[in-house]
Design an enzyme around this catalytic site. Structure first.
Site, PDB file in Angstrom:
ATOM      1  CG  PHE A  17     -22.934  38.930  -1.397  1.00  0.00           C
ATOM      2  CD1 PHE A  17     -22.297  40.105  -1.038  1.00  0.00           C
ATOM      3  CD2 PHE A  17     -24.069  38.557  -0.700  1.00  0.00           C
ATOM      4  CE1 PHE A  17     -22.777  40.893   0.002  1.00  0.00           C
ATOM      5  CE2 PHE A  17     -24.558  39.328   0.342  1.00  0.00           C
ATOM      6  CZ  PHE A  17     -23.906  40.496   0.691  1.00  0.00           C
ATOM      7  N   GLY A  18     -22.050  36.902  -5.412  1.00  0.00           N
ATOM      8  CA  GLY A  18     -21.140  36.325  -6.394  1.00  0.00           C
ATOM      9  C   GLY A  18     -21.316  36.947  -7.772  1.00  0.00           C
ATOM     10  CB  VAL A  82     -32.312  31.282 -15.417  1.00  0.00           C
ATOM     11  CG1 VAL A  82     -31.749  30.026 -16.078  1.00  0.00           C
ATOM     12  CG2 VAL A  82     -31.550  32.519 -15.850  1.00  0.00           C
ATOM     13  CD  GLU A 174     -27.431  37.978  12.376  1.00  0.00           C
ATOM     14  OE1 GLU A 174     -26.213  38.144  12.235  1.00  0.00           O
ATOM     15  OE2 GLU A 174     -28.199  37.804  11.414  1.00  0.00           O
TER      16      GLU A 174
END
Ligand SMILES: Cc1cc2nc3c(=O)[nH]c(=O)nc-3n(C[C@H](O)[C@H](O)[C@H](O)COP(=O)(O)OP(=O)(O)OC[C@H]3O[C@@H](n4cnc5c(N)ncnc54)[C@H](O)[C@@H]3O)c2cc1C
Length: 451
Positions: A17-18, A82, A174
């Site tokens: 998301f970021g 990375v 959930e």
């Protein structure tokens, strides 16, 4: 960074998301961008539990990062892991020792579950973070029913089906609600020798309420909703040990066909590579503008960043926070290029919601609180709108409408080749107390331990 004639290079680690939001915001700006992710796809994590419980297929909630960014001419995408950072020489080190130089670095490598020092539990109690995790959970849940059916056909009886979910946060609630739902409805008509409705689902939560970040009344409501669905909610219950087919709660050992882990947060190990101060969960402590202390060109955002609000509360590890941090980091990089002063990051709470099952959800925004059908409808709308890609939105919406009216879960595939399935059946036999424990399989579990 001082402006130069050369176009600066921004490296983004992570296409979650970021990272994805940062890349989108940098599109058409005077920078060259390289986004590095070890997966070729962005995963919409809020709907992963629906892949794990056979409502949706992976392709409906994940999209290739390259495709999402194809119109961003100044953004290149690198598939790679990375493994190191050389901040002094401004280089990112990839798995194959190749290095990529940067002027600015945005680190958005996320987080996953912490097993609180018991990483060996992961084999027996997988967590849910990636598409691979969701498929592994789906496989275990569906295989448990298959094994019981096989046993009932062969012997006329079968061991009880006990699904255990550890952790009463949004993901645990959930998962528990959805597993109870498929046992009671979606599978009930398809199995002939067993009654899937007799399957037990137990949710263990260490504190005195589920969905503890919500208002007391809403979490009580969620607990009642879960119980209505047939979930046995056990509060103040700490799991102290896990072994194949069993979990220990306090001094009590409880049989479990499938155990799922949905608690604890451990920030990505990329945080440690920065050599900066971290909190207990491995989140990196950052300055007001989300940069590392004494390193103005390195931003840490999303689940990896330890950021406190003005009232001292930690900014939560949720998608809107990661997106807002990405926007702030990009805005400050662009301000640098225009020789303007940077602005501090400020988190804007957009409210929280969680779903428990069909027609059941809770929603909280400041003093506004809602539960039941309309909260559930709001949950559906928000998730459809925020899902990436028009095609995925359409597919998910169609799938949900179908599932709502037919109560069917269409993505009930147990994937893997014949050998893997035999292995999985043997694995589940052990969970039922029969046979030798096989060697751990090398699919998602191996991958998830290094996350
Ligand atoms: C099951 C689940 C349900 C959730 N539900 C909700 C919800 O309903 N609402 C909500 O707001 N939030 C929810 N969240 C939280 C939300 O998904 C996270 O807060 C958000 O994803 C954080 O974004 P991020 O960019 O920091 O990290 P992520 O989105 O996790 O992205 C990290 C990226 O970095 C990549 N990466 C990691 N390490 C490396 C490496 N060494 N090299 C290269 N790439 C690497 C990963 O492959 C990944 O693509 C949920 C999370 C989970 C797991």
């Amino acid at each position: 960074m001082k402006p130069t004639n050369r176009t600066p290079r921004v490296i983004i680690i992570g296409g979650g998301f970021g990272g994805l939001e940062a890349a989108k915001r940098l599109k058409n700006n005077p920078v060259n961008v390289t986004l590095i992710d070890r997966k070729n796809h962005h995963t919409f994590q809020p709907l992963l539990y629906q892949v794990a419980t056979a409502v949706l297929s992976p392709g409906q909630i994940a999209s290739p990062i390259r495709r999402i960014l194809r119109k961003a001419k100044n953004v290149e995408v690198l598939l790679g892991e990375v493994t190191g950072l050389d901040l002094e020489n401004k280089k990112v080190v990839l798995q194959d020792e190749e290095t990529v130089a940067f002027d600015y670095l945005i680190v958005a490598a996320g987080a996953r579950h912490s097993y609180f020092g018991h990483d060996d539990w992961e084999d027996d109690a997988p967590g849910l973070k990636t598409v691979e995790d969701a498929l592994e959970i789906r496989r275990r849940v569906l295989l448990a029913f298959e094994l019981a059916e096989r046993e009932a056909i062969q012997t006329g009886k079968h061991d009880p089906l006990n699904f255990v979910v550890i952790g009463g946060g949004a993901t645990g609630v959930e998962l528990a609600g959805a597993i109870a739902g498929i046992a009671k409805q979606a599978l009930a008509k398809d199995f002939k020798a067993i009654d899937t409705r007799e399957a037990k689902v137990t949710l263990f939560e260490g504190s005195d309420r589920v969905l503890g970040t919500f208002d007391d009344r809403l979490s009580d409501h969620a607990k009642r909703d879960l119980e209505e669905l047939g979930v046995n909610v056990r509060l103040n219950s700490f799991v102290t040990d896990i072994r194949p087919g069993e979990v220990k709660v306090g001094d009590e050992w409880i049989d479990a066909s499938v155990v799922l882990w949905a608690t604890g947060v451990a920030a990505s190990p990329v945080g440690k590579m920065l050599g900066a101060e971290t909190d207990k969960a491995g989140r990196v402590l950052v300055e007001d503008d989300l940069t590392l202390k004494n390193t103005a060109d390195v931003f840490v955002i999303g689940d990896m960043a330890h950021v406190e609000e003005e009232n001292g509360e930690l900014v939560p590890g949720v998608a809107p926070a990661a997106i807002q941090m990405a926007r702030s980091a990009v805005a400050n990089i662009l301000r640098d290029l225009k020789n303007e002063n940077r602005l501090p990051f400020k988190y804007e709470d957009k409210g929280s919601m969680a779903t428990i099952g069909r027609n059941k959800a809770i929603f909280e925004f400041g003093r506004f609180k809602m539960s039941g059908f309309f909260a559930w409808l709001a949950w559906l709308v928000v998730h459809i709108i925020t899902l990436i890609g028009f095609r995925n939105r359409l597919l998910v919406l169609t799938e949900w409408v179908w599932a709502y009216f037919t109560r069917e879960h269409t993505a009930r595939l147990i994937t893997g080749d014949a050998e893997e399935l035999q292995d999985a059946l043997r694995f589940l036999s052990v969970h039922h107390g029969r046979g030798e424990k096989p060697e751990p399989r090398s699919t998602s579990n191996a991958e998830s331990q290094e996350d």
